[in-house]
Enzyme design. Structure first.
Site, mmCIF file in Angstrom:
data_model
loop_
_atom_site.group_PDB
_atom_site.id
_atom_site.type_symbol
_atom_site.label_atom_id
_atom_site.label_comp_id
_atom_site.label_asym_id
_atom_site.label_seq_id
_atom_site.Cartn_x
_atom_site.Cartn_y
_atom_site.Cartn_z
ATOM 1 N N ASP A 76 -38.049 2.116 -26.145
ATOM 2 C CA ASP A 76 -39.139 1.879 -25.537
ATOM 3 C C ASP A 76 -39.866 3.504 -25.257
ATOM 4 O O ASP A 76 -39.550 4.375 -25.647
ATOM 5 C CB ASP A 76 -39.053 1.377 -24.309
ATOM 6 C CG ASP A 76 -38.638 0.042 -24.200
ATOM 7 O OD1 ASP A 76 -38.835 -0.500 -25.337
ATOM 8 O OD2 ASP A 76 -37.922 -0.391 -23.359
ATOM 9 N N TYR A 145 -26.044 3.901 -22.797
ATOM 10 C CA TYR A 145 -27.172 4.615 -22.298
ATOM 11 C C TYR A 145 -26.781 5.282 -20.897
ATOM 12 O O TYR A 145 -25.882 5.037 -20.108
ATOM 13 C CB TYR A 145 -28.384 3.591 -21.812
ATOM 14 C CG TYR A 145 -29.207 3.126 -23.112
ATOM 15 C CD1 TYR A 145 -30.194 3.733 -23.362
ATOM 16 C CD2 TYR A 145 -28.853 2.028 -23.909
ATOM 17 C CE1 TYR A 145 -31.199 3.253 -24.361
ATOM 18 C CE2 TYR A 145 -29.544 1.610 -24.793
ATOM 19 C CZ TYR A 145 -30.577 2.240 -25.133
ATOM 20 O OH TYR A 145 -31.483 1.820 -26.190
#
Length: 321
Positions: A76, A145
């Site tokens: 994003d 992540y």
């Protein structure tokens, strides 16, 4: 190496390994009029291979082909990547033409030209022929992540300001880990994400944990020797870091999980509230995504080469619980 046919062109698939600072991009995916990672790389590829797209969107080219990247995970706006993976199908003739006057093969020539053209906030880690069956998105086994937080009101290192979320007050890591433990396994994360069109929010989380990074020196003192001079710590010393590994992630899923965990860690929500959000997938406003700056895609793992095609075929199937 894998050859494909598109029209009358023989295509070869390349694997591209990348890193980027997401602070200056509107995410990975190409968007008209916005600076994105995909857009920057595809523009550089267009310039190198003779495909030029003008401001009016009209493509001017010497070949009937335009570069299109497929990525392991669409990050994003503001999200970083220390190791992202993508693939590119390119006509064999176009790849060889990249050699020009270089005395190297087409892949190495294209790699060198890309490194010369890409902006400073995108780093090409490597370019190679993809093995048969490789798909950057669907062949992936897992993604890792990290989300970095500076807690306790301590002044953060200004060199890390674009990669760390600063929080006032302290966090209860024990409660946060009790909460996030319920994410392990196959669940519908509809409370923390929204599906892509035609997709689901069902994902399999393999690991999830919050840890406090110890204060560790960058340099070690040899056994029996005393330290001479100042030994600087690692830049991440003292940070609180969330690590999550899953076979895939839905849109905003990691940032929303982090936001919910921090609510628990600050005592504003209970561990049971978090567990209920996992058990009853419903997006209702209390589990929106946190600031993107602390999030980095760290790693994408793939199976052995002889299992790539099988993995890609299996992961394309629509998931159910």
């Amino acid at each position: 190496m894998e050859d494909r046919q598109e029209g009358k062109m023989s295509l070869v698939r390349l694997r591209m390994d990348l890193a980027y600072d997401g602070g200056g991009f509107h995410g990975w995916a190409r968007q008209p009029g916005l600076r994105t990672v995909q857009g920057c790389i595809e523009h550089a590829l267009s310039v190198i291979t003779g495909v030029h797209r003008s401001k009016d969107g009209i493509a001017h080219r010497r070949v009937v082909w335009e570069p299109r990247l497929v990525v392991a995970g669409r990050t994003d706006t503001g999200v970083h990547a220390s190791h992202q993976v993508a693939h590119l199908d390119i006509p064999a003739a176009v790849l060889q033409a990249c050699r020009g006057h270089m005395g190297v093969d087409g892949v190495l020539a294209l790699e060198r030209r890309l490194r010369h053209l890409l902006p400073a906030d995108i780093v090409l880690l490597g370019l190679s022929m993809a093995p048969t069956g490789f798909d950057a998105r669907f062949s992936a086994l897992e993604r890792t992540y990290l989300y970095r937080v500076s807690q306790g009101g301590q002044p953060g290192d200004p060199r890390m300001r674009g990669y760390v979320l600063d929080l006032e007050g302290s966090l209860d890591l024990q409660a946060m880990n009790e909460a996030v433990a319920v994410c392990i396994g196959l669940h519908d994360f509809g409370s923390f994400a929204r599906p892509n069109p035609g997709g689901t929010t069902i994902r399999k989380v393999l690991a999830a944990h919050w840890d406090l990074v110890p204060n560790v020196n960058l340099f070690e003192t040899a056994p029996g020797q005393s330290a001479v001079g100042y030994l600087p710590p690692f830049m991440e010393s003292g940070l609180t870091v969330f690590r999550i590994v899953a076979d895939a992630f839905a849109h905003n899923m990691v940032r929303s999980l982090v936001a919910a965990c921090i609510q628990v860690g600050q005592g504003r929500r209970s561990v049971q509230w978090f567990a209920d959000k996992v058990a009853h997938p419903l997006r209702e406003g209390s589990t929106g995504p946190i600031d993107a700056r602390g999030l980095t895609l760290e790693h994408v793992a793939y199976p052995p080469d002889d299992q790539l095609a099988e993995r890609a075929q299996a992961i394309r199937a629509r998931r159910t619980l």
